[in-house]
Write an enzyme that holds these catalytic residues in place. Sequence first.
Site, PDB file in Angstrom:
ATOM      1  N   GLY A  34       0.732  -1.165  -0.124  1.00  0.00           N
ATOM      2  CA  GLY A  34      -0.087  -0.040   0.042  1.00  0.00           C
ATOM      3  C   GLY A  34       0.720   1.344   0.111  1.00  0.00           C
ATOM      4  O   GLY A  34       0.324   2.135  -0.572  1.00  0.00           O
ATOM      5  N   ASP A  35       2.058   1.110   0.812  1.00  0.00           N
ATOM      6  CA  ASP A  35       2.835   2.348   0.585  1.00  0.00           C
ATOM      7  C   ASP A  35       3.348   2.712  -0.674  1.00  0.00           C
ATOM      8  O   ASP A  35       3.209   3.901  -1.111  1.00  0.00           O
ATOM      9  CB  ASP A  35       3.890   1.869   1.577  1.00  0.00           C
ATOM     10  CG  ASP A  35       4.913   3.315   1.765  1.00  0.00           C
ATOM     11  OD1 ASP A  35       4.600   4.173   1.972  1.00  0.00           O
ATOM     12  OD2 ASP A  35       6.323   3.042   1.469  1.00  0.00           O
TER      13      ASP A  35
END
Length: 143
Positions: A34-35
């Site tokens: 997700g980062d």
Amino acid sequence: MGETELPPSWQQLNTAIHPNQVPQLSPAALAYLGDAVYELHVRTRFLFPPKRSHAYHQQVVAQVRAEAQSSHLQLLLPHLTSVELDAIRRGRNAANGRPRRLDPEVYQQATSFETLIGYLYITDPQRLSELLGLLQFDSTPAL
């Protein structure tokens, strides 16, 4: 392409993991993914108007830091489904080892946000695009 449409390249990129494999992934793995997905989204948002690399960097860093991610999570909370809220809870519970400069709650919320982004990237890219379209980005670079 509209602001909430998923870029075609995302559809090609996320075929390596099947949604059925998500339960095998830890919240930390989802946050890790997700980062990267979130940073790519933010970088894409600030490409126009064209500017120098340093200005791009300043704008992106201001949006991908934990404090901004925590604020974005708060903005999205009223729009989330129970399944998405569960992904956030899993991410919050997995958050540990925060940087000293951060309040533990901010770090937990940022990790939760990243976990949600990673989860949706794999399971429902269209929904991810919809939620990212709700976010407001400050175009003023951090000083």
